[in-house]
Structures are given as C-alpha cells and as structure tokens.
Design a protein around this motif. Structure first.
Motif, short mmCIF file in Angstrom:
data_model
loop_
_atom_site.label_atom_id
_atom_site.label_comp_id
_atom_site.label_asym_id
_atom_site.label_seq_id
_atom_site.Cartn_x
_atom_site.Cartn_y
_atom_site.Cartn_z
N SER A 26 0.84 -1.19 0.00
CA SER A 26 0.00 0.00 0.00
C SER A 26 0.87 1.24 0.00
CB SER A 26 -0.93 0.01 1.22
OG SER A 26 -0.15 0.07 2.39
N VAL A 27 0.29 2.34 -0.44
CA VAL A 27 1.03 3.59 -0.47
C VAL A 27 1.29 4.03 0.96
CG1 VAL A 27 0.94 6.00 -1.17
CG2 VAL A 27 0.10 4.23 -2.70
N SER A 28 2.52 4.43 1.24
CA SER A 28 2.89 4.78 2.60
C SER A 28 3.60 6.12 2.62
CB SER A 28 3.81 3.70 3.18
OG SER A 28 4.30 4.13 4.42
N TYR A 29 3.37 6.87 3.66
CA TYR A 29 4.03 8.15 3.84
C TYR A 29 5.00 8.07 5.02
CZ TYR A 29 0.57 9.57 0.50
OH TYR A 29 -0.19 9.66 -0.63
N LEU A 30 5.64 6.92 5.16
CA LEU A 30 6.55 6.71 6.27
C LEU A 30 7.74 7.65 6.22
CD1 LEU A 30 6.53 2.83 6.46
CD2 LEU A 30 5.40 4.43 7.98
N SER A 31 8.11 8.09 5.04
CA SER A 31 9.27 8.97 4.93
C SER A 31 9.04 10.30 5.63
CB SER A 31 9.63 9.20 3.46
OG SER A 31 8.56 9.83 2.80
N SER A 32 7.80 10.62 5.96
CA SER A 32 7.53 11.87 6.67
C SER A 32 7.73 11.71 8.17
CB SER A 32 6.10 12.34 6.37
OG SER A 32 5.18 11.42 6.91
N ARG A 33 8.27 10.58 8.59
CA ARG A 33 8.47 10.30 10.01
C ARG A 33 9.94 10.01 10.32
NH1 ARG A 33 3.44 6.39 11.66
NH2 ARG A 33 1.88 8.02 11.68
N PRO A 34 10.85 10.94 9.99
CA PRO A 34 12.28 10.67 10.23
C PRO A 34 12.61 10.48 11.70
CG PRO A 34 11.96 12.96 9.61
CD PRO A 34 10.64 12.26 9.41
N HIS A 35 11.82 11.09 12.59
CA HIS A 35 12.09 10.92 14.02
C HIS A 35 11.88 9.47 14.45
CE1 HIS A 35 7.75 11.50 13.86
NE2 HIS A 35 7.65 11.04 15.10
N LEU A 36 10.96 8.77 13.81
CA LEU A 36 10.75 7.37 14.15
C LEU A 36 11.89 6.51 13.61
CD1 LEU A 36 6.91 6.93 13.62
CD2 LEU A 36 8.17 7.47 15.71
N GLU A 37 12.38 6.85 12.45
CA GLU A 37 13.53 6.13 11.90
C GLU A 37 14.73 6.29 12.83
OE1 GLU A 37 16.48 6.32 8.03
OE2 GLU A 37 14.44 7.06 7.81
N GLN A 38 14.92 7.49 13.36
CA GLN A 38 16.03 7.73 14.30
C GLN A 38 15.86 6.92 15.57
OE1 GLN A 38 15.80 11.97 14.65
NE2 GLN A 38 16.85 12.34 12.71
N LYS A 39 14.64 6.82 16.07
CA LYS A 39 14.40 6.05 17.29
C LYS A 39 14.66 4.56 17.06
CE LYS A 39 11.06 9.12 19.51
NZ LYS A 39 9.69 9.22 20.06
N ALA A 40 14.18 4.03 15.93
CA ALA A 40 14.40 2.62 15.62
C ALA A 40 15.89 2.34 15.47
CB ALA A 40 13.65 2.23 14.35
N ALA A 41 16.59 3.21 14.77
CA ALA A 41 18.03 3.03 14.59
C ALA A 41 18.76 3.11 15.93
CB ALA A 41 18.58 4.08 13.62
N ALA A 42 18.31 3.99 16.81
CA ALA A 42 18.94 4.12 18.13
C ALA A 42 18.73 2.86 18.97
CB ALA A 42 18.39 5.35 18.87
N LEU A 43 17.56 2.26 18.88
CA LEU A 43 17.30 1.01 19.61
C LEU A 43 18.21 -0.11 19.11
CD1 LEU A 43 13.41 1.09 19.81
CD2 LEU A 43 15.00 1.21 21.74
N ILE A 44 18.38 -0.19 17.81
CA ILE A 44 19.26 -1.21 17.23
C ILE A 44 20.70 -0.95 17.63
CG2 ILE A 44 20.19 -2.12 15.06
CD1 ILE A 44 17.32 -1.66 13.90
N ALA A 45 21.13 0.31 17.57
CA ALA A 45 22.49 0.66 17.95
C ALA A 45 22.76 0.34 19.42
CB ALA A 45 22.76 2.14 17.67
N GLU A 46 21.76 0.57 20.26
CA GLU A 46 21.91 0.27 21.69
C GLU A 46 22.10 -1.22 21.92
OE1 GLU A 46 22.53 0.87 25.58
OE2 GLU A 46 22.35 2.42 24.06
N ARG A 47 21.34 -2.04 21.20
CA ARG A 47 21.49 -3.49 21.32
C ARG A 47 22.87 -3.92 20.83
NH1 ARG A 47 17.47 -6.24 22.87
NH2 ARG A 47 17.89 -8.17 21.78
N ASP A 48 23.34 -3.32 19.75
CA ASP A 48 24.68 -3.65 19.23
C ASP A 48 25.77 -3.20 20.20
OD1 ASP A 48 23.52 -4.74 16.97
OD2 ASP A 48 23.87 -2.97 15.72
N ARG A 49 25.57 -2.06 20.83
CA ARG A 49 26.56 -1.54 21.79
C ARG A 49 26.68 -2.47 22.99
NH1 ARG A 49 25.68 3.36 21.05
NH2 ARG A 49 23.75 3.53 22.22
N ARG A 50 25.56 -3.01 23.44
CA ARG A 50 25.59 -3.96 24.56
C ARG A 50 26.45 -5.16 24.23
NH1 ARG A 50 19.52 -4.88 26.29
NH2 ARG A 50 19.72 -6.17 24.47
N ALA A 51 26.39 -5.60 22.96
CA ALA A 51 27.14 -6.79 22.54
C ALA A 51 28.66 -6.56 22.60
CB ALA A 51 26.73 -7.20 21.13
#
Length: 147
Positions: free
Chosen positions: A25-50
């Motif tokens: 479906s058509v998505s306007y997710l690109s208008s939510r860069p703050h959510l992309e930053q949050k998701a990336a930060a969660l992944i980075a935090e998990r990687d940092r723990r490792a």
C-alpha cells in the motif's frame, strides 16, 4: 487498491515524487524521520551492549526481527530472509524458526521475489507496523531509548 493507484496517479501528475509502497500500500513513512532515528537508536543500543556482554545473554530474536523490519519499512527498503537472519543475532536455524512462527501468527508477511524464485522477502504485517510505530512514538525523548 484503487485508492493507492489514485494516490500514486495524483502524485505523478502533480510532479511530486511518488510515495513508496510498503506492504502493498502507499505509505508516507518517509515523513516520520524521528521514528527512523528512534528505531536506529534502539538497534544501535542493542549492538553496543554486545561489545560488553555476550550476545546470548540478551538474545531476543523476535524483538531484533521487529526492530529490523520496522527500520526497513521506515527506510522504504525490502529485507530478504537471509539478511533478516543475520540481523536477529542468533543462529540461522533459530532465526528461521522465529520468522516462521511470527509469520504464522500474522506478525510478518513473506513475499516472493518476482525476479529470483530462490529469494524471499519479509515485511511487517500492516497491523504489526502500526503497533511498532505507536511504540516508537511512545518512547519519551527525555529518557532516551531503552532496548
């Protein structure tokens, strides 16, 4: 589906860049860069723990899969099963078992690659994506990300 095509046609006729399709479906997710930053930060935090503790101590393949696919949706890119297995930080057989279970539960959708029958893509089901976006929105910026 007709609504999606109408939206795409309107964007094309107006000269704007077309919205990207996510989960069909058509998505306007690109208008939510703050959510992309949050998701990336969660992944980075998990990687940092490792870097400090054995990955097995915090093995949570379901959460890693959800995070990877959420970030992929926000970045409007497709994820293959093999790449998702790598991102789950567990043995491939374990990751495949989790992917199957999550797909059977309706959390994920598997998609065939029309150009290569050997390859499959995985994406969040629309309801799962909605829940993940709501979760990311709920993260308080003052306290940071917890993973």
């Amino acid at each position: 589906m007709a609504r999606s095509f109408a939206d795409l046609r309107t964007h094309l006729l107006s000269g704007q860049s077309p919205p990207h399709a996510v989960n069909g479906s058509v998505s306007y997710l690109s208008s939510r860069p703050h959510l992309e930053q949050k998701a990336a930060a969660l992944i980075a935090e998990r990687d940092r723990r490792a870097q400090f503790f054995a990955e097995e101590l915090f093995a949570d393949p379901a959460w890693d899969i959800l995070l990877d696919l959420t970030l992929a949706a926000l970045q409007q890119r497709r994820v293959t099963v093999s790449n998702l297995c790598i991102g789950a930080h567990v043995p491939q057989t374990t990751a495949l078992r989790w992917i199957k279970m999550m797909a059977d539960e309706g959390l994920l959708e598997r998609q065939d690659d029309r150009l290569d029958a050997r390859r499959k893509f995985v994406a969040l089901a629309p309801a799962t994506l909605k829940k993940m976006l709501a979760y990311l929105e709920s993260i308080d910026q003052k306290t940071g990300c917890a993973g």
